[in-house]
Design a protein around this motif. Structure first.
Motif: not given
Length: 593
Positions: A522-539
């Motif tokens: 997620t190094s290239a993602l902004d904070n908002t997108t990073e949070r969304a992708v992180q939620q996907a990863f958590d699931a």
């Protein structure tokens, strides 16, 4: 001043090792390339022999025309002799067409096999090979070197057989006509063979230099005309320097091409003059033997003239083969590269993968380095749990990720999945178990759909879209004019860094791996997108083993276990709360964040 001499002095001389390599190419190994085509080559050889034998009838027919049919005004005999001459020409021409078709087919199949063997063997090389080798060099070997061998591979075998058969048959016919004149004609052979060998050695050395210069030219093209290279040149203002570098390399190639073409030309020109003078000597010899008929003299000089062409071709073929040894040496050098990360001889098949990952006293040192990148690492990651690796840049985190995917093998210790050493698994099986999303995203120059399907060729459109939704990129893709059929551009330049990263995440998730390795994913993602992708990863991490490498500690604080890496060693490990309470290295990193 840019003189030929000046350019020549700037050429890199062949080392003794390179010269020895070219000399030591086994002709038996080259011949073995044609082993699978023995039947076709046997047919070609039979056609060549038949064609050579048939063509030898022409001078004897000519002798009968001059000595018998014309003096006796026998029109019937003359007609049959003329028909015979035309028939000989027609038959040999038909044989030539069939011979060319078969021999070219065989040659192209051998070329195909060489190209495929080199490409597939290089595919098996470790990442270490590609980090040590220039991309342009690899491309040059597959295209320029194998392409340079095409004439030798496709026509040399038949050329040797055809010309050798013609030479032998012609010499036999010449002896049958007059053994005395034959001695006069063939006296030139020993010096011709000697000069040819000299020229062959010259061509071989020049060919090796030329191919290396072509490789340098390919590297310049790769570095200057790729998207990244062009962008770098424009932002650094180095376009004129690249043009000058390309021009200098191309200029050196001109010199090498000229030297290759002119090598030994004066020697061969001398031989041409000698061959041309032989008929005059034959006429003189015939004058000293008045019993010899005009027909015999004309037939003999016809044969002698016919001998010059195949003999010269045979000698030139020898030069071409010697020169091509440098090309074969470069190709065989790649084919003989040892495979550093190879499939096991007796692979273990994991039928039901749980995803229990273990590092057991793992040490790894990059080739050419004295200091270990990873030293004595032992970690236990239970199936379905999450491990976070944190630490300063260069501490060894990405090296650990590479070892999990078996891009390299440990120098000591072992890594296991469900108790099985990674080295006991087939690489294709391991790639289906371990999915990697790295900080360096590489997209193919094709559509979004095909980039995703690269991970799973038989994936349905529904599966592709589900993976894209999980990576939070589906809505953006369907909003494009061509949707999933949008071309991503070279290396994905159609998209931003964050968009490329999410496409890469979707591509990995499409494989549905049991173990996820997220190397700064997620190094290239902004904070908002990073949070969304992180939620996907958590699931998606539920039920999977996940290894996350991150500089942002906010993305790993909920991991089951966090390991702090420093100079290739694990200096701390535990939960976020435990590590903060310990006030050690992790606490310092958390405070700095």
């Amino acid at each position: 001043m840019d003189t030929p001499t000046g350019r020549r002095s700037g050429l890199r001389k062949l080392s003794e090792a390179e010269k020895a390599q070219a000399r030591n190419v086994s002709l038996r190994r080259i011949v073995s390339l044609f082993t699978a085509h023995r039947g076709q080559l046997a047919v070609v050889t039979a056609i060549i022999v038949a064609s050579s034998v048939v063509s030898l009838a022409s001078p004897f027919l000519l002798r009968e025309v001059i000595d018998v049919a014309l003096p006796s005004r026998d029109l019937r005999l003359l007609s049959w002799l003329v028909v015979g001459m035309v028939a000989v020409a027609a038959v040999t021409s038909a044989f030539g067409v069939v011979q060319t078709w078969i021999s070219t087919t065989v040659g192209q199949q051998v070329m195909h096999r060489l190209r495929t063997d080199v490409f597939s063997h290089l595919q098996r090389q470790s990442i270490g090979f590609f980090t040590r080798t220039r991309t342009g060099e690899v491309q040059s070997r597959i295209t320029n070197d194998i392409g340079g061998m095409q004439t030798v591979v496709t026509s040399t075998a038949t050329s040797i057989a055809s010309n050798l058969t013609t030479v032998v048959a012609t010499v036999v016919a010449m002896v049958a006509l007059s053994w005395r004149l034959s001695l006069v004609s063939l006296v030139v052979l020993p010096p011709a063979i000697y000069l040819t060998r000299r020229v062959a050695r010259m061509r071989q050395a020049i060919t090796a230099q030329r191919q290396r210069e072509l490789a340098d030219l390919n590297v310049t093209i790769e570095e200057g005309l790729s998207v990244s290279g062009a962008q770098l040149a424009k932002t650094m203002g180095t376009g004129s320097m690249l043009v000058r570098r390309f021009s200098e390399s191309s200029s050196r190639l001109i010199d090498l091409e000229l030297r290759s073409e002119l090598a030994g030309r004066w020697r061969m020109a001398t031989m041409s003059i000698i061959f041309a003078a032989i008929p005059a000597v034959i006429y003189l010899s015939a004058g000293l033997a008045p019993s010899m008929t005009i027909g015999t003299i004309v037939a003999f000089t016809t044969l002698q003239g016919a001998l010059f062409r195949p003999l010269t071709a045979l000698l030139n073929t020898g030069v071409s083969i010697a020169a091509s040894l440098a090309l074969f040496a470069r190709i065989f050098e790649y084919l003989d590269l040892p495979v550093e990360v190879a499939d096991p001889e007796a692979p273990v098949v994991l039928s039901d993968v749980a995803g229990h990952l273990r590092f057991e006293d793992v040490t790894f040192t990059y080739p050419g380095n004295d200091v270990a990148a990873v030293a004595g690492v032992s970690l236990d990651v239970p199936a379905g749990s999450t491990l976070a690796l944190v630490g300063a840049t260069g501490s060894g985190k990405s090296t650990l990720a590479s070892l999990i995917a078996r891009l390299y093998d440990p120098s000591a210790g072992r890594i296991t999945i469900d108790g099985v050493d990674l080295r006991d698994l087939r690489l294709t099986d391991l790639s289906s178990i371990v999915g990697v999303v790295s900080q360096e995203t590489y997209l193919l120059h094709t559509t979004v759909r095909e980039n995703l399907r690269y991970a799973k060729p038989d994936a349905t459109d529904a599966e592709i879209e589900d993976a894209a939704r999980a990576a939070q990129i589906h809505d953006l893709i369907v909003g494009l004019p061509d949707g999933y059929d949008t071309m991503v551009g070279s290396r994905g330049y159609r998209f931003s860094g964050g968009e490329k990263q999410r496409i890469a995440i979707a591509r990995t998730l499409l494989r549905n791996p049991r173990i996820l390795v997220l190397d700064e994913a997620t190094s290239a993602l902004d904070n908002t997108t990073e949070r969304a992708v992180q939620q996907a990863f958590d699931a998606l991490s539920v039920g999977r083993t996940t290894v996350t490498i991150a500089h942002r500690l906010s993305t790993v604080r909920n991991a089951d276990r966090i390991a702090v890496v420093d100079h290739g060693r694990i200096v701390e490990s535990g939960s976020h709360e435990d590590l903060v309470a310990a006030e050690g290295r992790y606490a310092t990193l958390a405070l700095a964040a």
